[in-house]
Design a protein around this motif. Structure first.
Motif, mmCIF file in Angstrom:
data_model
loop_
_atom_site.group_PDB
_atom_site.id
_atom_site.type_symbol
_atom_site.label_atom_id
_atom_site.label_comp_id
_atom_site.label_asym_id
_atom_site.label_seq_id
_atom_site.Cartn_x
_atom_site.Cartn_y
_atom_site.Cartn_z
ATOM 1 N N LEU A 273 0.908 -1.068 -0.159
ATOM 2 C CA LEU A 273 0.138 0.045 0.029
ATOM 3 C C LEU A 273 1.010 1.133 -0.124
ATOM 4 N N PRO A 274 0.438 2.298 -0.754
ATOM 5 C CA PRO A 274 1.303 3.493 -0.764
ATOM 6 C C PRO A 274 1.668 4.051 0.535
ATOM 7 N N SER A 275 2.696 4.404 0.846
ATOM 8 C CA SER A 275 2.982 5.233 1.993
ATOM 9 C C SER A 275 4.498 6.028 2.308
ATOM 10 N N PRO A 276 4.648 6.791 2.490
ATOM 11 C CA PRO A 276 5.662 7.561 2.799
ATOM 12 C C PRO A 276 6.876 6.799 3.666
ATOM 13 N N HIS A 277 6.215 5.595 4.189
ATOM 14 C CA HIS A 277 6.988 5.063 5.328
ATOM 15 C C HIS A 277 7.647 3.879 4.748
ATOM 16 N N HIS A 278 7.602 3.530 3.273
ATOM 17 C CA HIS A 278 8.179 2.492 2.562
ATOM 18 C C HIS A 278 7.997 2.752 1.212
ATOM 19 N N ALA A 279 9.201 2.102 0.516
ATOM 20 C CA ALA A 279 9.083 2.170 -0.832
ATOM 21 C C ALA A 279 8.151 0.994 -1.530
ATOM 22 N N PRO A 280 7.809 1.320 -2.731
ATOM 23 C CA PRO A 280 6.895 0.127 -3.452
ATOM 24 C C PRO A 280 7.757 -1.178 -3.463
ATOM 25 N N PRO A 281 7.000 -2.260 -3.370
ATOM 26 C CA PRO A 281 7.505 -3.685 -3.535
ATOM 27 C C PRO A 281 8.037 -3.868 -5.053
ATOM 28 N N ASN B 184 10.426 7.926 -1.039
ATOM 29 C CA ASN B 184 9.461 7.099 -1.267
ATOM 30 C C ASN B 184 8.231 7.579 -2.010
ATOM 31 N N THR B 185 7.974 8.874 -1.496
ATOM 32 C CA THR B 185 6.721 9.351 -2.111
ATOM 33 C C THR B 185 6.897 9.386 -3.692
ATOM 34 N N ALA B 186 7.922 10.016 -4.105
ATOM 35 C CA ALA B 186 8.271 10.074 -5.541
ATOM 36 C C ALA B 186 8.294 8.340 -6.154
ATOM 37 N N LEU B 187 8.871 7.485 -5.350
ATOM 38 C CA LEU B 187 8.913 6.103 -5.850
ATOM 39 C C LEU B 187 7.503 5.655 -6.168
ATOM 40 N N TRP B 188 6.678 5.922 -5.206
ATOM 41 C CA TRP B 188 5.186 5.618 -5.365
ATOM 42 C C TRP B 188 4.406 6.195 -6.468
ATOM 43 N N ALA C 251 2.984 4.122 -9.634
ATOM 44 C CA ALA C 251 1.573 4.558 -10.362
ATOM 45 C C ALA C 251 1.530 4.836 -11.702
ATOM 46 N N ARG C 252 2.720 5.315 -12.291
ATOM 47 C CA ARG C 252 3.043 5.465 -13.818
ATOM 48 C C ARG C 252 3.106 4.130 -14.429
ATOM 49 N N MET C 253 3.817 3.408 -13.848
ATOM 50 C CA MET C 253 3.984 2.052 -14.447
ATOM 51 C C MET C 253 2.679 1.014 -14.332
ATOM 52 N N VAL C 254 2.152 1.248 -13.379
ATOM 53 C CA VAL C 254 0.897 0.361 -13.449
ATOM 54 C C VAL C 254 -0.257 0.966 -14.351
ATOM 55 N N ASN C 255 -0.148 2.366 -14.407
ATOM 56 C CA ASN C 255 -1.187 3.004 -15.485
ATOM 57 C C ASN C 255 -0.750 2.686 -16.844
ATOM 58 N N PRO D 254 -17.325 5.740 -16.050
ATOM 59 C CA PRO D 254 -16.368 6.805 -16.656
ATOM 60 C C PRO D 254 -14.754 6.296 -16.603
ATOM 61 N N PRO D 255 -13.784 6.947 -17.246
ATOM 62 C CA PRO D 255 -12.574 6.415 -17.273
ATOM 63 C C PRO D 255 -12.105 6.797 -15.872
ATOM 64 N N VAL D 256 -10.984 5.852 -15.504
ATOM 65 C CA VAL D 256 -9.967 5.883 -14.279
ATOM 66 C C VAL D 256 -8.916 6.461 -14.825
ATOM 67 N N ASP D 257 -8.200 7.305 -13.986
ATOM 68 C CA ASP D 257 -7.044 8.008 -14.152
ATOM 69 C C ASP D 257 -5.819 7.369 -13.459
ATOM 70 N N ASN D 258 -5.868 7.061 -11.968
ATOM 71 C CA ASN D 258 -4.798 6.163 -11.503
ATOM 72 C C ASN D 258 -5.169 4.923 -11.143
ATOM 73 N N VAL D 259 -4.745 3.915 -11.975
ATOM 74 C CA VAL D 259 -5.492 2.427 -11.898
ATOM 75 C C VAL D 259 -5.078 2.048 -10.655
ATOM 76 N N ARG D 260 -3.988 1.915 -10.126
ATOM 77 C CA ARG D 260 -3.583 1.351 -8.805
ATOM 78 C C ARG D 260 -4.265 1.928 -7.587
ATOM 79 N N ASP D 261 -4.567 3.190 -7.689
ATOM 80 C CA ASP D 261 -5.311 3.659 -6.324
ATOM 81 C C ASP D 261 -6.742 3.257 -6.520
ATOM 82 N N HIS D 262 -7.136 3.239 -7.745
ATOM 83 C CA HIS D 262 -8.664 2.738 -8.109
ATOM 84 C C HIS D 262 -8.767 1.246 -7.589
ATOM 85 N N VAL D 263 -7.932 0.383 -7.941
ATOM 86 C CA VAL D 263 -8.021 -0.929 -7.392
ATOM 87 C C VAL D 263 -8.046 -1.099 -5.753
#
Length: 401
Positions: free
Chosen positions: A130-138, A151-155, A159-163, A180-189
């Motif tokens: 889950l996105p958090s400034p406390h850790h990097a994405p897996p 970490n925030t920039a890494l998340w 998100a761009r890679m998931v999109n 309607p369309p989804v802009d951020n797929v990861r956060d939508h899921v």
């Protein structure tokens, strides 16, 4: 009430949802599950009387090829899986009141729930997902690891890679459903209120703005199966052995063999779990015993240490048993995260699988076998809760009522 559960992955992805299904049925709900079409999953669900719906290609074949799938092959699999989900989910969800999914691969699920007007819950088995400034994405298979930023920039990169992978096919299907369309797929899921099916002591969530995470505890089911008689005889014939197993993944080259050598060098007998990699390290000596799929809950408390890949289920089971762990993950999904949790809690040791050596594994083994490590592992085991699936089942049915 009727609930559809869905995931796509290995046994470690499927079993927590099986535990939730059992608890939901105990509370009077009807349940069906979407899983990969592998025979072992269909057989498992049939044995429990749970309706199963196959979705996507078999996972075992994907995981156990001579070489890992290329980035291009994984991209094609992912797009095809989204198309398959939009074909299968609407009929599977027909008559259901809720759709509960586990894992980012469930890209179509929220749109299908939205179109059907039913309750949607996204669940994950590790906080690192889950996105958090406390850790990097897996690390995500087939995609480059984001690096060199906060970490925030890494998340944001994540998100761009998931999109890039999912946004076009997802929005094509949503348009066909009149959505309607989804802009951020990861956060939508994920939704704004994801569930975290992980133990709060072993894998706690740190509060993060924008996410209302519901941590239920890990979803586990009590396993009452006895151990095979031959294994019991092996356990009774000497001191507690060391378990070496890597679940559904193929470990880095030489790791399994080194684990056996390191254990033997310190006078320990060894249990080798064949797993999906079909490890075959038994050389005829009576201090090494090979096992297949057995009851880890019953076994792990009989061991000196557990050497494994860092899957959420294996880490949780070993922690609950109070046994020291040596985690040697490949850079995949939540495996490095669980390795880090074991090391941070000082209930074992962790290595980076691709860069591990027999010397570093030997040093990690020494750490795990230290008396103080055993004492901390036993103390942690006493704190691990086992009611996460029951908690989640009650939360879901209360929400539906």
């Amino acid at each position: 009430m009727r609930v559809l559960l869905s995931t796509y992955g290995t046994r470690g992805d499927v079993e927590p949802l099986v535990a939730l299904a059992v608890q939901l049925r105990a509370l009077g709900a009807q349940v069906r599950m979407c899983t990969p079409p592998d025979e072992e999953f269909a057989r498992r669900l049939a044995g429990l009387g749970i309706d199963s719906v196959p979705v996507g290609p078999p996972v075992r074949a994907l995981m156990s090829g001579a070489a890992p799938p290329s980035a291009a092959e994984l991209s094609r699999y992912r797009t095809e899986l989204v198309d398959t989900q939009f074909d299968v989910f609407p009929e599977a969800a027909d008559g259901c009141d809720a759709l509960v999914v586990a894992g980012l691969a469930q890209v179509a699920a929220r749109s299908v729930a939205e179109a059907a007007g039913i309750h949607y819950v996204y669940a994950t088995y590790a906080a690192v997902n889950l996105p958090s400034p406390h850790h990097a994405p897996p690390p995500r298979p087939g995609w480059p690891e984001p690096a060199g930023a906060a970490n925030t920039a890494l998340w944001e990169q994540d998100a761009r890679m998931v999109n890039a992978q999912f946004r076009a096919p997802l929005n094509r299907h949503r348009a066909a459903l009149g959505l309607p369309p989804v802009d951020n797929v990861r956060d939508h899921v994920y939704s704004a209120r994801p569930w975290l099916a992980a133990d709060a002591v072993l894998g706690p969530w740190q509060e993060t703005p924008g996410l209302e995470v519901v941590q239920t505890g890990a979803w586990t089911q009590e396993d009452e199966r006895p151990l095979p008689a031959e294994l019991v005889a092996f356990l009774d014939a000497g001191a507690p052995p060391v378990y070496v197993g890597f679940g559904s993944i193929s470990p880095a080259p030489d790791i399994a063999r080194w684990a056996v050598e390191v254990s033997r060098a310190r006078g320990h007998r060894v249990l080798v779990s064949r797993g999906w990699a079909d490890l075959d390290l038994v050389d005829g000596q009576d201090d090494c015993f090979a096992i297949g799929e057995i009851n880890h809950q019953r076994l792990f408390g009989e061991l000196a240490a557990v050497i494994h890949h860092g899957g959420a289920g294996t880490t949780q089971t070993a922690a609950r048993a109070g046994v020291p762990q040596v985690v040697v993950p490949i850079r995949l999904a939540d495996n490095p995260y669980w390795a880090g949790q074991v090391a941070a809690g000082k209930v074992g040791a962790a290595l980076d699988g691709p860069t591990a050596t027999i010397e570093s594994l030997s040093a990690a083994f020494e750490t795990a076998l230290a008396p103080e490590t055993r004492a901390r592992a036993e103390a942690l085991g006493a704190e691990i809760r086992t009611d996460g699936a029951a908690v989640a089942a009650r939360l879901l049915l209360d929400a539906l009522r």
